[in-house]
Design a protein around this motif. Structure first.
Motif: not given
Ligand code: 0WD
Ligand code: CA
Length: 381
Positions: A91, A97, A101, A128, A130, A161, A186, A212, A229-230, A250-251
């Protein structure tokens, strides 16, 4: 001496004290009971495709499909560097951004959110996940500061942010080593996730970090309601509760822990971030892959998010989830008290550096705006 109203003299103004212009972040100031937190509920989903285009659906949701054996403790031995040279699409990190979104989702789903007499979007905050994770971790963070831009628009506070100078330098001077580490996270997902509910992972495919799947949720922390949103890695088709967010997983990949010192540091820094990130949107399970020195996954370990506070409690100089949540509550109140001009062309920039208080400045330069014209127009309809 009594301090009741009758002892007030005429000179003393009756106005409430002006809101404080800085906020203490020391962890000891936030010790106490865990504040009220309502379990997040999912209101929507969206996906970003391989070209980073928005789709208001779940097309990029993947399923947790660990190969038989690895869950029983067989060492997977997956190579997390496989494809780094030839099957990796990055990306563009120069594209900022912001809330794009989320705002697209809100614009297209206003009817799902309900309006009140006073505001078209009946939520105190939009952000977000995050960004909230960073706020939660603040009382224990001693390396990286943050900048959070806030605008009040039609009764709702939007938090976005802004990259700090330090973060920008770090990104621009990223070493191959750091780039490989990012890739390995990833790549780890590609060994465990399938496109279809009953499919198999296909680790020979290209890793494209534009893609995503994001969940949109409603939650409440004490008197603050928010829409958050996450990005969600995958959904477990065998989860005991099949409703989102309870089926989400979650990985994470992380270096193998070799000694007590590394274990303490893992508990103190990684588990703090992992817990905050997953707790905020109600993800109950974190699956970690520990890599050996050759970058191969040696062991898988499941962490139930709700177990993490118990795992770290026995450690000396540990962190306390109540402190994270109490600080977040205080920060959101601080923002509510200060951000009073309801105008998307006014941006309050909250800034924090480790060891300091949170402070803020006010900006009207368009370069700081966080709400695009198309969104303002849509909400003015
Ligand atoms: O504009 C910005 N400054 C940011 C935008 C900062 C952080 C995120 N985002 C956006 C991106 O559009 C991304 O798709 O948020 C999305 C992810 O949101 P989030 O869930 O609120 O972010 P976070 O919890 O920090 O990260 C979740 C995952 C990461 O997984 P790991 O296991 O490493 O925590 O999202 C990925 C990453 O895989 N991710 C990002 N993807 C794209 N852009 C970004 C980013 N800036 N940061 C993390
Ligand atoms: Ca992840």
């Amino acid at each position: 001496r009594s301090h009741d109203a009758s002892s007030c003299t005429a000179e003393q103004p009756k106005r409430p004290a002006p809101p404080s212009s800085s906020l203490n972040t020391h962890h000891l100031s936030y010790k106490g009971a865990f504040p009220f937190f309502r379990l997040p509920s999912e209101v929507g989903r969206f996906s970003l495709d391989s070209e980073r285009h928005y789709h208001g659906d779940s097309r990029k949701l993947r399923y947790y499909r660990p190969p038989p054996g690895v869950e029983r403790g067989v060492s997977p031995g997956w190579d997390l560097m496989d494809g780094y040279e030839d099957r990796f699409v990055r990306r563009d990190e120069n594209v900022k951004e912001g809330l794009l979104h989320i705002l697209t989702w809100v614009k297209e789903n206003q009817e799902l959110l309900g309006e009140s007499k006073s505001r078209p979007l009946d939520r105190d905050f939009v952000t977000w996940r995050g960004h909230l994770t960073k706020i939660l971790c603040t009382p224990y963070e001693n390396q990286e500061g943050w900048l959070l831009a806030v605008s009040l628009f039609k009764g709702t506070l939007y938090i976005s942010e802004r990259e700090t100078e330090v973060a920008r330098k770090k990104r621009e001077e990223k070493t191959t080593m750091q780039d490989k580490l990012m890739y390995s996270g990833y790549k780890f997902e590609s060994y465990l996730c399938a496109e279809l509910r009953d499919g198999q992972p296909s680790p020979t495919e290209v890793v494209n970090t534009n893609e995503a799947f994001c969940s949109v949720l409603l939650a409440r922390l004490s008197k603050h309601s928010f829409l958050v949103s996450g990005e969600v890695d995958c959904c477990d088709p065998q989860a005991s509760n099949s409703n989102p967010p309870f089926c989400y997983v979650e990985l994470k990949s992380s270096a193998k822990i070799r000694n007590q010192h590394q274990q303490r540091s893992f508990n103190r820094y990684k588990l703090l971030k992992w817990w905050c990130q997953s707790f905020l949107i109600g993800i109950p399970l974190i699956v970690a892959g520990f890599r050996d020195s050759e970058g191969k996954v040696a062991v898988l370990q499941n962490y139930r998010t709700s177990d993490i506070p118990h795992l770290i409690r026995k450690d000396q100089h540990s962190w306390d989830p109540a402190v994270c949540m109490n600080f977040c509550d205080a920060f959101l109140s601080f923002v509510k008290n200060l951000v009073t001009r309801d105008d998307p062309r006014v941006v309050y920039l909250f800034s924090w550096e480790p060891g300091r208080d949170v402070t803020y400045s006010v900006h009207t330069d368009p370069n700081y705006f966080i709400l695009p014209a198309w969104y303002i127009e849509a909400m003015n309809q």
